[in-house]
Each structure stands twice: as structure tokens, then as C-alpha cells.
Design an enzyme around this catalytic site. Sequence first.
Site, PDB file in Angstrom:
ATOM      1  N   ASN A 137       0.869  -1.173   0.000  1.00 54.06           N
ATOM      2  CA  ASN A 137       0.000   0.000   0.000  1.00 54.06           C
ATOM      3  C   ASN A 137       0.905   1.222   0.000  1.00 54.06           C
ATOM      4  O   ASN A 137       1.785   1.332   0.853  1.00 54.06           O
ATOM      5  CB  ASN A 137      -0.878  -0.026   1.263  1.00 54.06           C
ATOM      6  N   GLU A 158     -20.353  21.644   1.376  1.00 55.65           N
ATOM      7  CA  GLU A 158     -20.382  20.269   1.868  1.00 55.65           C
ATOM      8  C   GLU A 158     -21.592  19.514   1.297  1.00 55.65           C
ATOM      9  O   GLU A 158     -21.475  18.350   0.897  1.00 55.65           O
ATOM     10  CB  GLU A 158     -20.408  20.269   3.412  1.00 55.65           C
ATOM     11  N   GLU A 184     -20.459  13.147  -4.750  1.00 55.24           N
ATOM     12  CA  GLU A 184     -19.600  11.970  -4.590  1.00 55.24           C
ATOM     13  C   GLU A 184     -20.385  10.663  -4.530  1.00 55.24           C
ATOM     14  O   GLU A 184     -19.860   9.623  -4.905  1.00 55.24           O
ATOM     15  CB  GLU A 184     -18.658  12.110  -3.388  1.00 55.24           C
TER      16      GLU A 184
HETATM   17  C1  F6R Z   1     -15.847  13.246   1.554  1.00 56.70           C
HETATM   18  C2  F6R Z   1     -14.692  12.792   2.310  1.00 56.70           C
HETATM   19  C3  F6R Z   1     -13.364  13.330   1.945  1.00 56.70           C
HETATM   20  C4  F6R Z   1     -12.469  13.474   3.184  1.00 56.70           C
HETATM   21  C5  F6R Z   1     -11.056  13.871   2.769  1.00 56.70           C
HETATM   22  C6  F6R Z   1     -10.170  14.092   3.970  1.00 56.70           C
HETATM   23  O1  F6R Z   1     -17.023  12.705   2.043  1.00 56.70           O
HETATM   24  O2  F6R Z   1     -14.792  11.962   3.183  1.00 56.70           O
HETATM   25  O3  F6R Z   1     -13.464  14.547   1.274  1.00 56.70           O
HETATM   26  O4  F6R Z   1     -13.022  14.432   4.032  1.00 56.70           O
HETATM   27  O5  F6R Z   1     -10.513  12.861   1.977  1.00 56.70           O
HETATM   28  O6  F6R Z   1     -10.096  12.971   4.768  1.00 56.70           O
HETATM   29  P1  F6R Z   1      -9.622  13.053   6.269  1.00 56.70           P
HETATM   30  O7  F6R Z   1     -10.619  13.857   7.019  1.00 56.70           O
HETATM   31  O8  F6R Z   1      -9.551  11.643   6.732  1.00 56.70           O
HETATM   32  O9  F6R Z   1      -8.279  13.728   6.253  1.00 56.70           O
END
Ligand code: F6R
Length: 600
Positions: free
Chosen positions: A99, A477, A484
Site C-alpha cells: 500500500n 459540503e 460523490e
Molecule cells: C468526503 C470525504 C473526503 C475526506 C477527505 C479528507 O465525504 O470523506 O473529502 O473528508 O478525503 O479525509 P480526512 O478527514 O480523513 O483527512
Amino acid sequence: MCGIVGYIGQHDTKETLLNGLEKLEYRGYDSAGIAMLNEDGMHLFKAKGRIAALRNRVDNAVHATMGIGHTRWATHGVPSEDNAHPHQSASGRFTLVHNGVVENYQDLKKAYLHDVNFASETDTEVIVHLVEKLFKKYQDTVKAFRQAVSLLKGSYAIGMIDSENPDTLYVAKNKSPLLVGLGNDFNVIASDAMATLDVTDQYLEIFDQEIVLLNRNFVDIQNLDGTAVERSAYTAQMDASDIEKGTYPHFMLKEIDEQPFVMRRIIQEYKNANNELKLDMNIRKAMKATDRIYIIACGTSYHAGLVGKQFIEKLANIPVEVHVASEFSYNMPLLSEKPLFVFLSQSGETADSRSVLVNIKKKGYPALTVTNVPGSTLSREADHTLHLYAGPEIAVASTKAYTAQIAVLAILAVDTAQAKGFELDFDPLQELAIVANAMEVLTDQKEAIEALASDYLATTRNAFFIGRGADYYVCLEGALKLKEISYIQAEGFAGGELKHGTIALIEEGTPVIALATQANVNYAIRSNVQEVAARGANTMIFSSKGLELDTDAFVLPHVHELLAPLVSVVPLQILAYYAALDRGCDVDKPRNLAKSVTVE
Ligand code: F6R
């Protein structure tokens, strides 16, 4: 992105791998594979698509005591069986899952592997061929593995099997997450503890640039130079039921419904016995000491940061800038004298945010991470952590983490204001309790919102969300949620900005969803709604109680105006959910996406 599981021990390897991969599907789901070693040799199974497809491929007659598995989110090469992991060296002796992204894979190919035939388009395959090349030189697997890993630039979490050595699982990590799980007569590796929680709750962290040699009852952690590392295990604080859907058809719906509980949990966790705010003194000091806050985040977390900025500026009187992490390094603003960086990240693993964190730490600036995963990379590498207490978020589309981020930022802002001696007419704990009740009222009215989704969004190609002030940020948002998971092209706009160009896209029947929760712009946003209605838009207004008109589509319960985003986002989440469902989309696992974006 991409999930890894590995197992060495006496139980059923196959089920541990497949169950683990199912739990990790949120990290990527375009193809998957497992490799299992037994006395007959290596058994390799791969499938394009979900773990369910892989399950159908796996031969149930194969029993093994060691194996590795992978679920992929494609970076190099299309989703296909050829590109699915595990990958094997030319002789088939070494088999590997990875990964991350090997940034110098082209250079490594040229320098070491010009005579090798590659079976896939992946960067990963380079690693396994490199191990074989170096093994030919050293005749020592550990040495070859260590040497190969030392040549890699970029991010990696690796699990590798040497078919000639059935007692050892070879593991390495840099930047991409990976844990070792400890069991009785077995050990596991996983990208996330939730993958193997049904077999153990005891875990060991692996740090960057470490390699680990595992057998079924021993774990040997080493630095890349071979020095042994001692580390104690910790108990994973996660309840297996947190990661099950229960009676819900989708995790997203469950997580939307959990938001009132998350608000109440945050209230509990951030108050002391006297019902006063309780926050780490060091965080308070850092907030008091700074002259400007730089919030760094991506996607939904970025949108939460925009709302949080308002709290901190209005309540604590500290200027705040909110930046998209992936742009920050190139478009670094002039920094103030005493900056404080606040990283907002549900997963705590997002590579774009981490790269900013690494940069600013090199420059010696203080950092606070606000995350749902306290042991995550961003949490470990920052000076301070604030926990979101939202519980595992499994659906790819973030819902409860967004509202938890906003609630925790409100608490942070008020705590800072109090520390600075400001008198506030705002008790966040009380106001969040009111928000929790309001959220419950909304989650009880899903049918009404479902009807709006089918009236407005069932067949549309695009949709617009408009609002002013804090409502604008929630519109960003709302639009992200809709696009999405339903693939409707959706955009969030500041109400006043629409007429400067975008209004050209409004046609007969274009859905325009407006928020009206802010008294000072109530008339202004309604004028913007009139402007688009006059051009044929199909408009729908969500207003707060007290600001509503009879013609509004939906009236939201009244909460403190500052916290209105916590409430107004809920119907937008539900709207997106039903629009996606109506269109037959895979709500929890939308196309092209993955949770926890660990590539830049
Ligand atoms: C949309 C979503 C993404 C995350 C982004 C950041 O629903 O989940 O836009 O918010 O990839 O992810 P984190 O908060 O884990 O850094």
C-alpha cells in the site's frame, strides 16, 4: 488507500484474510487478491472488483497457515486482475502486497530490473523483483528485503512471503499505515485494527522505516540498519459492533443517525464534574500563544474547517486561515510570527495533510491534530491531539466526522476565549445538547427529505446549493455529498456570487437548494433564490425556525445561529443519500473513491 492484511499462525488463514479485507474495503475496492502458502506451495487468487468477487474465486479446499491479502485503489495501472496484488517475483519465490506509492519505480526499473519482464503496470511489482534480484546477490532474504526497502522512495506498507521460508512474514512500513496484531499462537498485520478486531485487540504500532519479521509467536521489529526495537502492545479501543451495519442498509445512513449520539459523547468527553469545559492545558497554552491559526485539511474536513474558522475568529478573536492541504506547499502564505497549525482529519492518515505537517515540523512550528483516530500518523506526529469521539466512520462519504469536527472546533474556540478572559454569552455544552436534539428531529423526518430527493433530484444532470455566510460553507459540503455518492454534478455557491457567471447554467428545472439559517442574510439569500427561480430553476429552501416563509420546503429546528451548520447539513446528507439510492448507486462505496487517502 489500499488495505493490507497478513496472517501467520494456526487458525484458518483464508477466513482471517477475507474477513479482514472486507473490513478494509473502505480503503479501496477496485480489485483484490490473497496469497496463501502451504506444503503444496503458493496459492494465489485475484479478482477485479469487490472482495465478494474474490471470495467466489478462492478455492475453499486450500488450507494454509500463512497468507497475505490486499484490496486495491488503483494508482499505477487500471483496475484489473493483472494489476491486483499480491505480485510475484519472476521465479515465483517471493510474493508481496503493498500500500503506497513507490515514487522512484521508473528509476529502480532502469537501474536494477532492465532484464525483467513485468506482469503488471504497477509500481509495486518493482519491489518484489528487486527483492529477488538482491536475494540472488546475498542469498539471505532478510538482507535482500531490507536492502530493497532501503532503495524505495515514497510511501509503503508491505507484507511479503518467501515460499522457501514458511515460518516468517516480512513486513515494512513508511508513511502508509500498518499495525501488527498479536494473538495466541498467531500474529497478524493490518492497515487498520478494525480489519482483525475479531481475532485480537492487542496491537503493536510500526513506525516509519522499520521492518518487522513475524512468526506465529514472535515479533521482531528492527530499524532499517538492523537494530532491534522494543515496543509494548496496546489494546485497541474499538467495539466490534461499531464496525457493523446492524439493521441499517448502509453505513452512511447509520452514521447520519449516529450524529446526535456523537454530539452527546463530545459533550461528555469535553466537560469536567462541574459541567465546565475540560481541555488539555497544553492545547490551551498553544491557542493562547498563537497570533494566527492555519487550518489544513482536505475535502469534507476542509469544509468543516471553514465553519470552524468563524468560531475561532468570532469567539476567541484569533485570525484563522483555512487551506486545502494539497495546495499549501506550493501556495504557502506569508506566515505570522507565532503560527499554530491545526490539522483537521477524520482518518489522521491523509497524505496531503501529512506532507504539510512534515514540512512545518521541519520549520519548528507547533501543530494540533483534530482527528477521529488518536493513534493515527497525523496525531502521533503533531504536538497535540483533539479527539473527535465520532466512532469508526466506515462509509466513504463523511457525515458524522464532519459534524464532530465542527463541534470540537466550537469547544476549542470557547475554551480559548475563556482562557483569554473573554466574557461569552455562549455555552457550547448547552448549545450542543440542543443541537443533538435538533439532529434527532431531523433524522426522524427522513421520509419527507426522501420525497424531496425524488421530486428534485431523480433525473437531474446537475444541481446547485446556495447560501451566504456560514450557509455557504455548508452548501459546499452539501454539494460534495451529493456529487460523490449520486454522481450528479453539484456545486456549492455563495448566493451573491451566482449572478457573476454561474447563473448562466440555470435552465428550466435545474434544482437549486438554498439554505437560510443566518438572520443577517435571510433576505439577501431569498433574493438570490428569486433570481434563479425567474430563470426556471426548481428551488428548494431549507430555513431555520424563526426565519422561515410558508413556501419553504423544509423548516429546521432552531439552534444557536453559530451552530446552525451542524443542523442544516443533516438534511443535505439525507438528500444526497436518497438521491444516490434512487439512482441505484453504491452509497457506501462510490466509484473512484476510497476513504483514508494515503497518496498525495
Ligand atoms: C468526503 C470525504 C473526503 C475526506 C477527505 C479528507 O465525504 O470523506 O473529502 O473528508 O478525503 O479525509 P480526512 O478527514 O480523513 O483527512
